[in-house]
Scaffold this motif. Structure first.
Motif, PDB file in Angstrom:
ATOM      1  N   LEU A 100     -13.423   4.792  11.107  1.00  0.00           N
ATOM      2  CA  LEU A 100     -14.285   5.178  12.218  1.00  0.00           C
ATOM      3  C   LEU A 100     -13.631   6.333  12.978  1.00  0.00           C
ATOM      4  CD1 LEU A 100     -15.219   1.593  13.383  1.00  0.00           C
ATOM      5  CD2 LEU A 100     -16.866   3.333  12.629  1.00  0.00           C
ATOM      6  N   PRO A 101     -14.401   7.295  13.472  1.00  0.00           N
ATOM      7  CA  PRO A 101     -13.837   8.489  14.111  1.00  0.00           C
ATOM      8  C   PRO A 101     -12.864   8.228  15.260  1.00  0.00           C
ATOM      9  CG  PRO A 101     -16.163   8.819  13.719  1.00  0.00           C
ATOM     10  CD  PRO A 101     -15.859   7.384  13.376  1.00  0.00           C
ATOM     11  N   GLN A 102     -13.078   7.165  16.028  1.00  0.00           N
ATOM     12  CA  GLN A 102     -12.178   6.909  17.152  1.00  0.00           C
ATOM     13  C   GLN A 102     -10.757   6.548  16.693  1.00  0.00           C
ATOM     14  OE1 GLN A 102     -15.023   5.182  16.464  1.00  0.00           O
ATOM     15  NE2 GLN A 102     -14.896   3.064  17.164  1.00  0.00           N
ATOM     16  N   TYR A 103     -10.568   6.329  15.383  1.00  0.00           N
ATOM     17  CA  TYR A 103      -9.241   5.995  14.861  1.00  0.00           C
ATOM     18  C   TYR A 103      -8.632   7.132  14.044  1.00  0.00           C
ATOM     19  CZ  TYR A 103     -10.793   1.489  16.443  1.00  0.00           C
ATOM     20  OH  TYR A 103     -11.262   0.474  17.237  1.00  0.00           O
ATOM     21  N   TRP A 104      -9.307   8.279  14.004  1.00  0.00           N
ATOM     22  CA  TRP A 104      -8.781   9.440  13.298  1.00  0.00           C
ATOM     23  C   TRP A 104      -7.590  10.010  14.066  1.00  0.00           C
ATOM     24  CZ3 TRP A 104     -13.867  12.602  12.172  1.00  0.00           C
ATOM     25  CH2 TRP A 104     -14.662  11.900  11.269  1.00  0.00           C
ATOM     26  N   GLY A 105      -6.709  10.662  13.345  1.00  0.00           N
ATOM     27  CA  GLY A 105      -5.592  11.376  13.954  1.00  0.00           C
ATOM     28  C   GLY A 105      -4.471  10.487  14.457  1.00  0.00           C
ATOM     29  N   ARG A 106      -4.446   9.237  14.060  1.00  0.00           N
ATOM     30  CA  ARG A 106      -3.413   8.305  14.518  1.00  0.00           C
ATOM     31  C   ARG A 106      -2.479   7.858  13.386  1.00  0.00           C
ATOM     32  NH1 ARG A 106      -6.670   4.341  18.691  1.00  0.00           N
ATOM     33  NH2 ARG A 106      -7.822   5.978  19.761  1.00  0.00           N
ATOM     34  N   GLY A 107      -2.665   8.440  12.204  1.00  0.00           N
ATOM     35  CA  GLY A 107      -1.797   8.107  11.077  1.00  0.00           C
ATOM     36  C   GLY A 107      -2.219   6.882  10.283  1.00  0.00           C
ATOM     37  N   TYR A 108      -3.387   6.317  10.584  1.00  0.00           N
ATOM     38  CA  TYR A 108      -3.815   5.113   9.874  1.00  0.00           C
ATOM     39  C   TYR A 108      -4.167   5.393   8.411  1.00  0.00           C
ATOM     40  CZ  TYR A 108      -4.165   2.978  14.519  1.00  0.00           C
ATOM     41  OH  TYR A 108      -3.896   2.497  15.781  1.00  0.00           O
ATOM     42  N   ALA A 109      -4.755   6.546   8.111  1.00  0.00           N
ATOM     43  CA  ALA A 109      -5.082   6.880   6.719  1.00  0.00           C
ATOM     44  C   ALA A 109      -3.808   6.992   5.898  1.00  0.00           C
ATOM     45  CB  ALA A 109      -5.884   8.182   6.657  1.00  0.00           C
ATOM     46  N   THR A 110      -2.806   7.674   6.440  1.00  0.00           N
ATOM     47  CA  THR A 110      -1.526   7.809   5.738  1.00  0.00           C
ATOM     48  C   THR A 110      -0.863   6.454   5.571  1.00  0.00           C
ATOM     49  OG1 THR A 110      -1.253  10.039   6.645  1.00  0.00           O
ATOM     50  CG2 THR A 110       0.723   8.951   5.789  1.00  0.00           C
ATOM     51  N   GLU A 111      -0.852   5.657   6.616  1.00  0.00           N
ATOM     52  CA  GLU A 111      -0.247   4.328   6.546  1.00  0.00           C
ATOM     53  C   GLU A 111      -0.922   3.478   5.471  1.00  0.00           C
ATOM     54  OE1 GLU A 111       0.105   0.325   9.326  1.00  0.00           O
ATOM     55  OE2 GLU A 111       0.156   2.286  10.312  1.00  0.00           O
ATOM     56  N   SER A 112      -2.231   3.503   5.444  1.00  0.00           N
ATOM     57  CA  SER A 112      -2.983   2.730   4.463  1.00  0.00           C
ATOM     58  C   SER A 112      -2.704   3.235   3.048  1.00  0.00           C
ATOM     59  CB  SER A 112      -4.477   2.814   4.778  1.00  0.00           C
ATOM     60  OG  SER A 112      -5.237   2.176   3.795  1.00  0.00           O
ATOM     61  N   ALA A 113      -2.747   4.540   2.854  1.00  0.00           N
ATOM     62  CA  ALA A 113      -2.509   5.102   1.517  1.00  0.00           C
ATOM     63  C   ALA A 113      -1.104   4.762   1.030  1.00  0.00           C
ATOM     64  CB  ALA A 113      -2.737   6.609   1.531  1.00  0.00           C
ATOM     65  N   LYS A 114      -0.103   4.945   1.871  1.00  0.00           N
ATOM     66  CA  LYS A 114       1.272   4.609   1.469  1.00  0.00           C
ATOM     67  C   LYS A 114       1.389   3.138   1.090  1.00  0.00           C
ATOM     68  CE  LYS A 114       4.044   7.945   4.069  1.00  0.00           C
ATOM     69  NZ  LYS A 114       5.016   8.085   5.171  1.00  0.00           N
ATOM     70  N   PHE A 115       0.793   2.284   1.912  1.00  0.00           N
ATOM     71  CA  PHE A 115       0.856   0.847   1.652  1.00  0.00           C
ATOM     72  C   PHE A 115       0.233   0.510   0.294  1.00  0.00           C
ATOM     73  CE2 PHE A 115      -1.123  -3.291   1.542  1.00  0.00           C
ATOM     74  CZ  PHE A 115      -0.025  -4.104   1.757  1.00  0.00           C
ATOM     75  N   PHE A 116      -0.977   1.014   0.038  1.00  0.00           N
ATOM     76  CA  PHE A 116      -1.665   0.641  -1.194  1.00  0.00           C
ATOM     77  C   PHE A 116      -1.074   1.313  -2.428  1.00  0.00           C
ATOM     78  CE2 PHE A 116      -4.892  -1.069   1.683  1.00  0.00           C
ATOM     79  CZ  PHE A 116      -5.058  -2.317   1.097  1.00  0.00           C
ATOM     80  N   ILE A 117      -0.456   2.471  -2.278  1.00  0.00           N
ATOM     81  CA  ILE A 117       0.272   3.064  -3.405  1.00  0.00           C
ATOM     82  C   ILE A 117       1.437   2.151  -3.775  1.00  0.00           C
ATOM     83  CG2 ILE A 117       1.779   4.971  -4.093  1.00  0.00           C
ATOM     84  CD1 ILE A 117      -0.123   6.780  -2.339  1.00  0.00           C
ATOM     85  N   SER A 118       2.209   1.744  -2.787  1.00  0.00           N
ATOM     86  CA  SER A 118       3.326   0.833  -3.029  1.00  0.00           C
ATOM     87  C   SER A 118       2.836  -0.489  -3.625  1.00  0.00           C
ATOM     88  CB  SER A 118       4.083   0.585  -1.725  1.00  0.00           C
ATOM     89  OG  SER A 118       5.103  -0.362  -1.918  1.00  0.00           O
ATOM     90  N   TYR A 119       1.763  -1.028  -3.075  1.00  0.00           N
ATOM     91  CA  TYR A 119       1.190  -2.271  -3.578  1.00  0.00           C
ATOM     92  C   TYR A 119       0.773  -2.110  -5.047  1.00  0.00           C
ATOM     93  CZ  TYR A 119      -1.894  -6.324  -3.946  1.00  0.00           C
ATOM     94  OH  TYR A 119      -2.497  -7.487  -4.356  1.00  0.00           O
ATOM     95  N   GLY A 120       0.128  -1.009  -5.349  1.00  0.00           N
ATOM     96  CA  GLY A 120      -0.300  -0.753  -6.729  1.00  0.00           C
ATOM     97  C   GLY A 120       0.868  -0.650  -7.690  1.00  0.00           C
TER      98      GLY A 120
END
Length: 171
Positions: A100-120
């Motif tokens: 959601l736009p109100q959560y953009w620019g806070r690093g959540y996309a990067t955090e999620s991507a890093k987490f799921f890459i590691s998980y994978g």
């Protein structure tokens, strides 16, 4: 199943998440780099949810609902998806996120991507993870690069330049 990164937790979507997902996918800003075609009918969201739930059973992975740990607020989704027929690639694991736009620019996309890459790599024994983003989506391209993916090539996606990203597991 609940998974956790530093500030977020993720759980599998259920049919009961239709209103949450409609809030995300009906947002015009969210769809700026997704073909500018926001969902107008909650039944389309329900169809999508059914396909995601099927992916969990069929492929063992799928996009997961993402929430802030601190407040339990739904912020969007993240996760891996077994994709096919994109940029000439038949079957590959795609890392993705939608917030959601109100959560953009806070690093959540990067955090999620890093987490799921590691998980994978570590839990699912995947050897390569890919992603695509439109070149014009500078924030998403940046998040993917910060997550460790590297740009491999560009390709045409419905008349726009798209970037093919990849990260290979180091053994």
């Amino acid at each position: 199943m609940i998974l956790q990164s530093e500030r977020l937790y993720y759980r599998e979507f259920t049919a009961a998440d239709d209103v949450l997902l409609f809030q995300l996918d009906s947002n015009r800003e969210v769809h700026r780099y997704l073909g500018n075609n926001p969902v107008k009918d909650i039944d389309k969201v329900r169809e999508y949810l059914a396909s995601v739930i099927n992916q969990y059973a069929t492929n063992g992975v799928g996009r997961m609902a993402a929430f802030l740990k601190e407040t339990d607020e739904f912020i969007g989704w993240g996760g891996l998806k077994l994709e096919s027929n994109v940029n000439g690639h038949d079957r590959f694991y795609d890392i993705g996120y939608r917030l959601l736009p109100q959560y953009w620019g806070r690093g959540y996309a990067t955090e999620s991507a890093k987490f799921f890459i590691s998980y994978g790599f570590n839990q699912l024994d995947i050897s390569v993870v890919n992603a695509t983003a439109l070149r014009a989506n500078i924030a998403s391209c940046s998040a993917l690069i910060k997550s460790g993916l590297r740009e491999i090539e560009t390709f045409d996606y419905d008349g726009e330049e798209a970037v093919w990203f990849e990260i290979v597991r180091q053994y």
